[in-house]
Design an enzyme around this catalytic site. Structure first.
Site, short mmCIF file in Angstrom:
data_model
loop_
_atom_site.label_atom_id
_atom_site.label_comp_id
_atom_site.label_asym_id
_atom_site.label_seq_id
_atom_site.Cartn_x
_atom_site.Cartn_y
_atom_site.Cartn_z
N CYS A 132 12.24 -13.51 -1.02
CA CYS A 132 11.44 -14.07 -2.10
C CYS A 132 12.31 -14.84 -3.09
O CYS A 132 11.84 -15.74 -3.77
CB CYS A 132 10.63 -12.98 -2.80
SG CYS A 132 11.57 -11.57 -3.41
N CYS B 86 0.83 -1.19 0.00
CA CYS B 86 0.00 0.00 0.00
C CYS B 86 0.86 1.24 0.00
O CYS B 86 2.09 1.18 0.05
CB CYS B 86 -0.89 0.01 1.24
SG CYS B 86 -1.85 -1.49 1.45
N CYS C 124 16.45 -7.41 2.38
CA CYS C 124 15.64 -8.63 2.43
C CYS C 124 15.59 -9.19 1.01
O CYS C 124 15.17 -8.52 0.06
CB CYS C 124 14.22 -8.31 2.92
SG CYS C 124 13.15 -9.77 2.91
N CYS D 181 6.32 -13.74 -0.07
CA CYS D 181 6.72 -12.63 0.78
C CYS D 181 5.70 -12.48 1.91
O CYS D 181 4.51 -12.49 1.65
CB CYS D 181 6.75 -11.34 -0.03
SG CYS D 181 7.03 -9.86 0.98
N CYS E 12 13.53 -3.93 1.39
CA CYS E 12 12.96 -4.78 0.34
C CYS E 12 13.54 -4.42 -1.02
O CYS E 12 13.25 -3.36 -1.58
CB CYS E 12 11.44 -4.61 0.31
SG CYS E 12 10.67 -5.39 -1.11
N ASP F 124 11.98 -8.30 -18.95
CA ASP F 124 10.94 -7.96 -17.98
C ASP F 124 11.57 -7.93 -16.59
O ASP F 124 12.69 -8.41 -16.39
CB ASP F 124 9.78 -8.96 -18.04
CG ASP F 124 8.47 -8.33 -17.55
OD1 ASP F 124 8.49 -7.18 -17.07
OD2 ASP F 124 7.43 -9.01 -17.65
N ASP F 125 10.84 -7.37 -15.64
CA ASP F 125 11.43 -7.21 -14.30
C ASP F 125 11.33 -8.47 -13.46
O ASP F 125 12.19 -8.73 -12.63
CB ASP F 125 10.79 -6.01 -13.59
CG ASP F 125 9.29 -6.21 -13.40
OD1 ASP F 125 8.72 -7.15 -13.99
OD2 ASP F 125 8.70 -5.41 -12.66
N SER G 299 6.60 -2.67 -17.39
CA SER G 299 7.47 -3.06 -16.27
C SER G 299 8.93 -3.26 -16.66
O SER G 299 9.83 -3.02 -15.87
CB SER G 299 6.92 -4.35 -15.64
OG SER G 299 6.70 -5.32 -16.64
#
Lengths: 511, 511, 511, 511
Positions: A483, A34, A480, A429, A283, A392-393, A330
């Protein structure tokens, strides 16, 4: 890589019996990515009678600038120094917060305002979860907006429910207010700091009290949170610096891990509720995917990091081809970097429909499928018969990527070489980005070649973890990477005992 | 360049006295740039009771794919073989045509459907002007959707008003139906062809009758219009090929200048209402700005043309710089071409907010100003201290460009070299693109250096007309370049007499 | 009873061939019972910036007061002396005309305003038919609001369609503007008067021109129309006096049959477009059912007339019973009169739900059925075991009455004596009240006893025609009683020839 | 008259310090007069796919029938046996609960459903207060709908706030769920019964749990609550019998004071949570004003009671006059009774506009003023020059009555004799009827003659308390007459101590 910190969970949680309230479990698990924004001070008058103050309008613009951090719901809460008033709505900021709704907020003088944009996951976006939450408790009223995810929220909620508390949302944010309202915290010298010390996980939180705003960031520094200043001197808080830019505010500094920043008529002040974690957990995926390219996140510009990821990717995984193209939008920055470093020409072979939202954050599978069909238009004349490098990301479930690749194939692309500007996402995550469950992640249990075959590309390469970390320019120990690596900074399986929590508190937390 | 054709205007128009109905003049002048779409045949059932047919849904998707051609209003009309039913709404397709509205159309079987997206200019977007117009006349019902602009609409309207006809819109499209309904046309063997022969200007028209669709394109070929075929065999009509792609239809061919294509249960048939003009007037600005990059317009792909424009621009107006960047999103393809041809690196120094619409086609000046503020985010870390080539497709009023340049300056760009991939727009378009009035065009009465100074850039170069035409790949004599050259294909000041019209008809029009 | 006047229909109509446009026939036949209201002069400023004038608000209140005359749609048109602007909406006045919509009208100064409430019949309430119609023609703009029904509308429409005119509604009102716009009328000294002389049937019309309001009533005086004056001197026009009362206006007088009253900055003036018919055709059913009890219609108060109808009914059809009760709310006044004259006590054994609209004017059969169920609550404790006289104003289809009677029976009423305060409705109305088709009228082909049996009552009596006319206090020759007697004042089957029309014009119409 | 029972309040309340949260006090004081409805069992399928069950539709109709008990908000909550889902909306039932909203509830099978209509007072109708409240607690989910007012809600809320609980509404209902969720109650054999024993004041409560409905009525029996049975055997709960009638249910019996009735798949069962109070406190004002005339309340039909009140009033306060008329619609039944007993003729001199809601329950003073103007139309021809007896049910603030009287005077009434069918309201109600504050009550500190002068009537008489009680047919000792007499059944100033509460529990409450 630092060893995992065991979680200081409250003792009742592990012993909690299985219960029949499955209706909430699904949503309890839900992570939310968010954006938050806040401003203190009255500023210009904008209301119908020249009253009001433009606080709600400033927050509105700030939320709009952070719209990429959540399109499911948006809300604003304001204070006139005595009473809070909040509004929330579903959808994009412009839909959720209409002109009449903003005007209604401006009927009373606005001294301070906080806002929130939100997105949710497959499984339902409940209206009751829209933020800011506005609650009444022994200390008065408080509104809360949250970016992040609390890994001990369920345990805390259980504890409160056992003590007879009610919950009216399924959001992890509600427990924060229960903690704040508890006699245990209310008795302490600094109830808010005491509250925050109970929270485990990622949180960039903004609290609106009648007379002040308090902004706090978790000791691990998972999510960004910055302090800015408008030309007229008012202080603002934002998730990203791009929002400062849009409202015309200068960046002052990041809110530090473990810090509470207070905005009030007395100005801006700061205190710590905890030491920063010995090893931060910033992150990296904010840089790879989530944050706005114009933002500086953890001190580095996102666009530049993404170009660097592409350059590195060109060096790690070169290929002969006719041109390099991005998966729009992206992969664009990384594709530009890839083209630059490889010397292969840059073109755009897919043009997105600007009137459809981003696929990644649409809530249902059906909507994802429809979005693919409408949102991308392959330029057949460009790709036909060509060997293309597609950058792509990231790849999450793989379904969207596969559909796009299919479109390229149908348009006649001769070779498709897919390059991804981060490592394979193999682990969920639990700290604020909703990828999917472990099982839904395409890389969870597949080899690179299996993924390549599934996607239907000629070659597939992911950027290495080392390469990724090198580009973001942060010490590896302060990032971090769970993932990709599975190295969760908080040991979700073996939480700390109460004694260990107490010991830790003596060592590194203020009281 | 062929000599201008004098306009065959109906005789009463020049003698029309000045009148007090100024309320309509402003809107009479209004040009509209729109998109049309049509499909014939029932296809799958989609209605609530498995009735309906998916015609409205196909048109909805087709309109969505052409959303860039108009964001002010959208509408769909359908036939169940006996009766027409139409809906229109304000705003984007997704807002104008809600799910319940579509469902209401599907309550009866849908045999054919036509749709329209529309935008309007400063001065007002009246709800009554939304299309398709649905009218009742001696021949029954008809719905009309129009892309283009009729230069003799005002004269025709005056003539009909003098004959006692009513008008309930201010759109030039309404006169088309008055012509069709006239005894003069109704008595002819082919009333529709007779009607179209009265029209002067740009028109790609789609008519829905209870039992058929008729699609027509003006003899000059100003606006694109294409015929396609769905996998199930149904014929579709679209303004652009990108809409065919989205609905899954293959391109059959362009509707030719002067042609009427009929879609009905009997299949697709064709006839001419007029010979193609000896010199066509295909709008080059469709390639430069308006059309979707994935579309093929007048036979050439738009994206490839735009890259070529950028390459040519690099050769015509080279400059030393640190990188080339586009004005997003309009300048991207040309910027890629410029970078490729110049050998200077390509980067993106401005990132657009995806949640705001395109500036160019927002109706009011106030909205334009607000849009600039929210829609673009400069990446300061990239442009600071750099010499940048900024490529854009065109400059109309210059206010938006100036605001963007200011943002780049504030972010610290050291040198800004602006390159525009078409010539200066010095003349209004009367054929379907609403730029502005002559006075509002920044290039109308300024030298390039004056424009440069106004915009605040270090150097400014426009692509030459020759260069532009060379890239679009069409014979210069078949292109309308009026907005740059002032060479209007129709002499707006000296219209033809009735006799000349009659003579011309004998020569080049069918009866 | 005067002999029927043969209709002066335009000659083309009888010869018109049968055509395939059935889609419009149903609606062409539709009669509309509506309310109109108008005010001229600026009055107080009410707009957001203190501009505007309260004309739209006055019309809004006037429409609200006449809400009983139409609940399907409402609209307002205003003039600022140069341009007209109109809004319409579906449903009740409060839903159709929201505060933002009214505010948008008030952005410009309002010099004059007209409004309309409308209801329609089974078969569809089309949005395109909402009034006021706003049209543009050679004379400028005009808005029209209509209460009544034109019996020669279809013939006129056909004539105009044959001349090439378009229609965009299915309402009979649109032909009025076509007439006005015709060169034939425009050439005349008084185009509006010339227009009105072409109309056959019932019409109380209000026209808004940029600089004036013109209100006209047909020569037969079918529908009411009154002139009033606000305390500040502004003139108003209304269908009923109750609207004058609500807006705070005094009644000046009725608009006379054949009269045009003009409201403008020059004050109020009057002229005749035709002599009043030798025998008027004032609608008695306005008194029996339609008008508001607080209104004075054709010079007599409605409530007092209804009480008198009940008294007369008691004398014509006495019965022994325990009490008299009304069918709420339609039969209340007559029931009070019946109770008074009969000496039997008055009670109310059915209580309506105030949150459901009137059944009579709901458009579909399904809605009628649902309305009966929700809208009435029988007070079982009152009716159980009793002999009751139930008084209602009229019976149309009988289905609603039957359902109510059933509810009374289920509640235990021992004897039910139904008394109707007008004669049986055996004939359709072509002059502005939509009962139903002839076949739908329960009394069309049934004896009183058959109706009694169908309704399930012990006795049934209708008031005699003589009794009805005696109570309304108008000369019988000046009343339309066609729905009861079949004596239509205009011979619908044998219209006048053109010569007869011309002759009649010389005799009784002004030029 | 029994001596007042001192309130068993929880001990912390009296000692609660004054606090700064004034923002809530106003709303804490708010009393709510509402309607509740519930049904258990699946019934017919109504959802889009033939799933669903018609529970939501039955509740919708039940709420519609009780619309007179609250027009500010409405809501429905449903269970599919595992999960609750709730919707609420502002305004009338038909506005608050739209067809799509109901359809969304029906997507899952509906096993049970509860609903609520609500109105609020001057001071604000907050969206957050709409019911049913849906909460999550240790026992799972629960939805609550409440009619009444809890006099110890503020004390309980304080206690919970001190224990750290959050509140997200300002309604007294929320504390009920906090009580239920408390470990103290959860440990007890019957948590719900234990909860209800803490409540002081008026409450008719309906609880929806995933597997059952529980309906409870306070030991004093302040508000009505009835049990009914549909033809298909399903049990329903309603505030009033009129709602049973509308949904087609037969009355089984009243829920008794102190009783809990459970509706589940196992059928209907009953238990007591407390003995009925030795002296009940049934609200006489339900008969005088609030309940629907077709309802039987506390065993007697309302309409019949109201007629009796009018007859008694005629005997207590006779006067010579030309006719008797009601203040519509509130005084109608009593006026009929007055006319019958006095022998004076009954007429209606004021006709209400059916399209405006009831004045008494509109929330703001401004809305009350506007409503008077639009809602009533005096029939001048009836009242002019006459001596009229005007009968109304009650006078609260007097402002509305005064405005109506003024309208009668302006219409020319010669003498106005006002008769009120209950005693003067001199004291606020704390048990579920929101009159106003003490100061706002016109009779609070005025003599009858002062009120008469204020209202501008010639004579004014209120029905005596004895007369009122005689007509309602209940033992005086079982009636609450506090608003007239000031004899509050619960001593609001001297609540019971905890010991007294404990003692009382032993005596008269079950455990």
């Amino acid at each position: 890589m630092p060893s995992p910190v065991r979680l200081p969970v409250l003792p009742s949680a592990p012993r909690a019996p299985a219960r029949a309230r499955d209706f909430l479990h699904e949503d309890h698990e839900k992570k939310e990515k968010c954006g938050v924004f806040a401003v203190w001070g009255q500023g210009e008058k904008t209301g119908p009678a020249g009253r009001g103050g433009d606080g709600a309008a400033v927050v509105y613009m700030g939320l709009f600038a952070q719209q990429h951090r959540g399109q499911e719901a948006a809300g604003i809460a304001v204070t006139d120094a005595r009473t809070l008033q909040g509004v929330t709505g579903q959808g994009l900021v412009a839909d959720a917060l209409s002109a009449p709704v903003l005007a209604s907020l401006e009927e009373r003088p606005i001294l301070g305002a906080v806002g929130h944009t939100r997105y949710s996951t497959a499984g339902g976006s409940l209206a009751c979860n829209a933020q800011p939450l506005v609650e009444s408790y022994i200390g008065g009223q408080v509104a809360v907006a949250h970016n992040g995810n609390l890994v001990n929220a369920r345990a805390l909620r259980r504890k409160f429910e056992e003590a007879g508390h009610l919950f009216h949302t399924t959001s992890d944010t509600e427990v924060v207010v229960h903690l704040l309202a508890s006699p245990e915290q209310q008795r302490s010298v600094d109830p808010l700091a005491a509250t925050l010390r109970h929270l485990q996980g990622a949180f960039s939180l903004v609290f609106l009290f009648p007379d002040r705003i308090e902004a706090a960031r978790d000791p691990w520094g998972w999510r960004p949170l910055v302090l800015g200043r408008l030309a007229d001197g008012r202080a603002v808080i934002a998730s990203e610096t791009v929002a400062l830019q849009v409202v015309g505010a200068a960046l002052v500094r990041e809110v530090e891990p473990g810090e509470i920043v207070t905005l009030s008529d007395g100005g801006v002040s700061s205190r710590r509720f905890a030491d920063p974690a010995p090893a931060l957990a910033q992150c990296v995926f904010e840089h790879v995917y989530f944050a706005h390219p114009a933002s500086a996140v953890f001190g580095r510009n996102v666009q530049i990091v993404r170009e660097a990821l592409g350059e590195r990717l060109a060096r790690e995984a070169p290929v002969e081809a006719d041109f390099v193209m991005p998966m729009p939008d992206s992969g664009r920055s990384a594709a530009i970097g890839y083209a630059r470093a490889s010397g292969i020409g840059y073109r755009e072979g897919i043009v997105p429909n600007r009137y459809v939202g981003r696929t990644f954050i649409k809530p249902t599978q059906a909507q994802r499928a429809a979005a693919v069909r409408l949102k991308l238009n392959v330029v057949g004349e460009i790709v036909r018969g060509r060997r293309v490098v597609v950058v792509d990301d990231s790849i999450v479930r793989g379904t969207t990527t596969r559909a796009k690749i299919e479109q390229l194939r149908e348009a006649g692309a001769r070779e498709i070489h897919l390059r991804i500007s981060c490592p394979p996402i193999r682990h969920p995550c639990y700290f604020g980005v909703d990828f999917a469950t472990r099982e839904q992640l395409i890389a969870h249990d597949r080899t690179i070649d299996q993924i390549r075959a599934y996607l239907g590309v000629d070659t597939l390469h992911y950027l290495s973890l080392e390469g990724t970390l090198a580009c973001v320019g942060l010490p590896a120990r302060d990032c971090c990477t769970a993932c990709w690596s599975g190295d969760y900074r908080i040991d979700l399986e073996h939480p700390l005992t109460e004694d260990e929590v107490a010991e830790k508190r003596q060592l590194r937390m203020f009281t």
